[in-house]
Design an enzyme around this catalytic site. Structure first.
Site, PDB file in Angstrom:
ATOM      1  N   TYR A   9       0.851  -1.196   0.000  1.00 47.45           N
ATOM      2  CA  TYR A   9       0.000   0.000   0.000  1.00 47.45           C
ATOM      3  C   TYR A   9       0.883   1.241   0.000  1.00 47.45           C
ATOM      4  O   TYR A   9       1.782   1.385   0.823  1.00 47.45           O
ATOM      5  CB  TYR A   9      -0.894  -0.037   1.247  1.00 47.45           C
ATOM      6  CG  TYR A   9      -2.002   0.989   1.303  1.00 47.45           C
ATOM      7  CD1 TYR A   9      -2.249   1.890   0.282  1.00 47.45           C
ATOM      8  CD2 TYR A   9      -2.831   1.053   2.421  1.00 47.45           C
ATOM      9  CE1 TYR A   9      -3.276   2.816   0.356  1.00 47.45           C
ATOM     10  CE2 TYR A   9      -3.872   1.971   2.510  1.00 47.45           C
ATOM     11  CZ  TYR A   9      -4.076   2.857   1.475  1.00 47.45           C
ATOM     12  OH  TYR A   9      -5.098   3.772   1.557  1.00 47.45           O
ATOM     13  N   CYS A  10       0.633   2.150  -0.943  1.00 51.90           N
ATOM     14  CA  CYS A  10       1.323   3.424  -1.022  1.00 51.90           C
ATOM     15  C   CYS A  10       2.831   3.202  -1.084  1.00 51.90           C
ATOM     16  O   CYS A  10       3.314   2.413  -1.897  1.00 51.90           O
ATOM     17  CB  CYS A  10       0.910   4.313   0.157  1.00 51.90           C
ATOM     18  SG  CYS A  10       1.482   6.021   0.050  1.00 51.90           S
ATOM     19  N   VAL A  11       3.613   3.862  -0.217  1.00 55.19           N
ATOM     20  CA  VAL A  11       5.067   3.702  -0.274  1.00 55.19           C
ATOM     21  C   VAL A  11       5.482   2.293   0.134  1.00 55.19           C
ATOM     22  O   VAL A  11       6.548   1.812  -0.268  1.00 55.19           O
ATOM     23  CB  VAL A  11       5.757   4.766   0.605  1.00 55.19           C
ATOM     24  CG1 VAL A  11       5.488   4.548   2.081  1.00 55.19           C
ATOM     25  CG2 VAL A  11       7.260   4.783   0.357  1.00 55.19           C
ATOM     26  N   GLY A  53       4.014  -0.235  -1.052  1.00 55.59           N
ATOM     27  CA  GLY A  53       3.990  -0.877  -2.360  1.00 55.59           C
ATOM     28  C   GLY A  53       5.222  -0.557  -3.173  1.00 55.59           C
ATOM     29  O   GLY A  53       5.756  -1.413  -3.885  1.00 55.59           O
TER      30      GLY A  53
END
Length: 615
Positions: A351-353, A355
């Protein structure tokens, strides 16, 4: 002025547009009590000023190394220089503004004179800051609103039409103009906000007494910096009414805890599922309440779910960089999963950073011939930062160097500063409404789990944050095959496992255009999905709520707009679509697994201990 009986409430003959009843709520009824409360409010404001000054006088807060005001002035001065460098341009800019002012003045005189008015001037965009009817009906407030709107539009036009600005400077100028105009909105001041004005009169100023008391408390809570309260934090406690999915901490090192959740089904998919959350915020955004928990939803559908819970770092972790987060975070979790379940291969979600780190880890694994992650799901994750949105405003060589100097001096990057940057991206929603409600209206914010999580910020290590800013935002090395990690140069084309890549349509942190561009960079099959709403609500969208929509099956070779035009639209949540995608890949059903299995001893109950450390 007395009203004649024949006026029928429309005002006296001298001022036919004036209705005395319309201003009754704005007339002070008890000047003495109002004066006493103003004095109390000023006393509380003095306490707030003392809370702000005291730590600076003691040296607890050094001179600010990170001063956005200086960059704002520097950037906007370049726009100003263009418009004042030639008299003709200056006249053009002035004429554009003052002609609009004259139209407003004429309209306001007409309104005050009683001429019929449109319910909403056509030129004014819808804006929930100006929802009160007196922004239209009351000539004074209508005038203030219109002046503000045309001035803001004028300032944005000057930025858009200024010549000789490079793309980054123009982006910064446009962003800063929006910040300034959002701050100067008449809705943010007691005298020019009809709701606040009426509340002040009705309570004889007691609202300001309460508001200034809250301001002093919030500066005290921030240790000399304003910690804007967006929710009633006293109503939440991790493990009691938030982050409730049962599970255990089954492993821990200096950088993270690994949580494994209790099964709720008799059988589970053979391949475990590991979630890599961002370290910029805490993982429980995916486990807010049982009704909103993506983690619980996955457990209930037969996944053996593991989650990385990152440490809230301090000076001891200063040297922990991306290599450490890869080896001591993701690789440590993979080893833990194998020990607990006996399974070497997993499905992974980033998720987000988190990821972005997962992508870099996958590329590193491919380069070093490690095969432990069989499929990857990325939620609002950027791998190419060409279109990274307004966060790029804060990233250029000068600002990154300043941030590095600050972090090296403190030993970490203060989470409140990152939270402030995120809030600035949506200042008109996440900053100024709370300033008005808290400090001008004197209203305590309502309890809201999402905003509680949003305020639970985390610090970042200097090595990690600097690497991220330089390699991703500043130099965009990951997508260009130039990022080096643990001695290896990474290529996204080496990632050939199946990828599910989710973007959200209104994302202000990982813009959909940016996420979409990254989809074409992987070496294997990619299912790109676009969800409605933004960075949080678009991801945390349980199917039972029947909110938003999502789009699938467009052509990745097209632009995002072309992809959307050729895609299929679906009602509801992407969660069910993802489950249909991941289910066939997750293997056959096996007996449900208890946290830790027979090899690991539980160290703590979920949500663990690292998540409890506040910034």
């Amino acid at each position: 002025m007395a009203q004649n009986s024949g006026d029928k409430g429309t005002g006296g003959p001298e001022f036919p547009g004036f209705d005395p009843k319309a201003v009754e709520a704005y007339i002070v009824k008890d000047p003495h009590e109002m004066a006493m409360n103003f004095a109390r409010a000023m006393e509380n404001l003095g306490k707030a000023a003392s809370e702000w000054l005291a730590p600076r006088e003691r040296g607890d807060i050094p001179d600010p190394a990170l001063d956005p005001l200086s960059d704002l002035i520097k950037t906007l001065s370049q726009v100003t220089e263009y418009w004042i460098s030639e008299p003709q341009r200056t006249l053009q800019a002035q004429t554009l503004l003052f002609s609009s002012y004259m139209e407003i003045w004429t309209r306001s005189l007409s309104q005050f004179g009683g001429a019929p008015q449109e319910s909403e001037p056509a030129a004014l965009p819808r804006d929930k800051r100006f929802a009160d009817e007196d922004w239209v009906k009351n000539p004074f407030f209508a005038f203030m609103r219109q002046v503000f709107t045309v001035t803001a539009t004028w300032a944005e036009t000057l930025v858009a039409e200024a010549q000789g600005l490079d793309e980054h400077t123009r982006h910064k100028a446009a962003f800063y103009v929006k910040q300034v105009t959002a701050a100067l909105s008449p809705a943010n001041f007691a005298i020019t906000n009809p709701e606040v004005y009426r509340a002040t009169v009705a309570s004889h100023g007691a609202n300001l007494v309460t508001g200034m008391k809250m301001l002093a408390e919030d500066i005290m809570a921030g240790g000399g910096e304003l910690r804007l309260r967006q929710t009633d934090a006293s109503k939440f406690a991790l493990g009691l009414n938030i982050a409730l999915t049962p599970g255990k901490v089954v492993a821990r090192n200096d950088l993270c805890e690994v949580l494994q959740y209790e099964p709720t089904t008799e059988t589970v998919f053979k391949r475990p599922l590991v979630i890599v959350p961002p370290w910029i915020n805490k993982f429980y955004i995916l486990d807010l309440t049982p009704q909103k928990s993506f983690i619980k939803w996955c457990v209930d559908r037969g996944h053996t779910v593991f989650v990385i819970s990152w440490v809230n770092p301090d000076r001891r972790h200063a040297a922990k960089g991306w290599e450490a987060y890869m080896h001591e975070g993701i690789d440590f979790a993979l080893d833990t999963i194998e020990t607990s379940t006996g399974e070497r291969e997993v499905d992974a979600i980033g998720y987000c950073v988190g990821g972005t780190l997962l992508v870099a880890t996958l590329a590193f694994h491919a380069k070093t011939n490690v095969k432990r992650i069989a499929s990857a799901t990325f939620l609002a994750t950027q791998v190419d930062f060409t279109y990274a949105g307004d966060l790029k405003v804060f990233v250029d060589e000068a600002q990154v160097s300043t941030i590095e100097t600050y972090m090296n001096a403190t030993g970490y990057f203060d989470g409140s500063k990152m939270a402030a940057a995120f809030n600035m991206l949506r200042a008109s929603e996440l900053i100024w409404p709370y300033v008005v409600n808290n400090y001008l209206k004197g209203q305590e914010p309502l309890p809201f789990d999402l905003l509680y999580w949003n305020s639970d910020s985390t610090r970042m290590t200097p090595a990690n944050h600097a690497y991220y800013l330089r390699n991703c935002y500043l130099d965009n090395k990951l997508s260009n095959g130039l990022m080096e990690l643990a001695g290896e140069r990474l290529s996204l084309k080496d990632i050939v496992i199946p990828v599910y890549n989710l973007a959200t349509s209104e994302d202000h942190i990982a813009p959909a255009k940016s996420v979409f561009l990254g989809s074409s960079l992987f070496g294997g099959s990619v299912d790109f999905v676009l969800a409605g709403s933004g960075h949080i609500a678009g991801v945390v969208n349980p199917p039972e709520r029947r909110k938003y929509r999502y789009w699938t099956d467009g052509q990745l070779k097209d632009t995002l707009e072309d992809w959307v035009a050729g895609s299929q639209e679906h009602e509801g949540s992407w969660w069910t679509h993802w489950q249909d995608w991941i289910g066939p890949k997750a293997g056959n059903q096996v007996p449900a697994r208890k946290p830790g299995g027979s090899a690991l001893t539980a160290l703590a109950d979920a949500p663990g201990t690292y998540v409890l450390v506040r910034d």
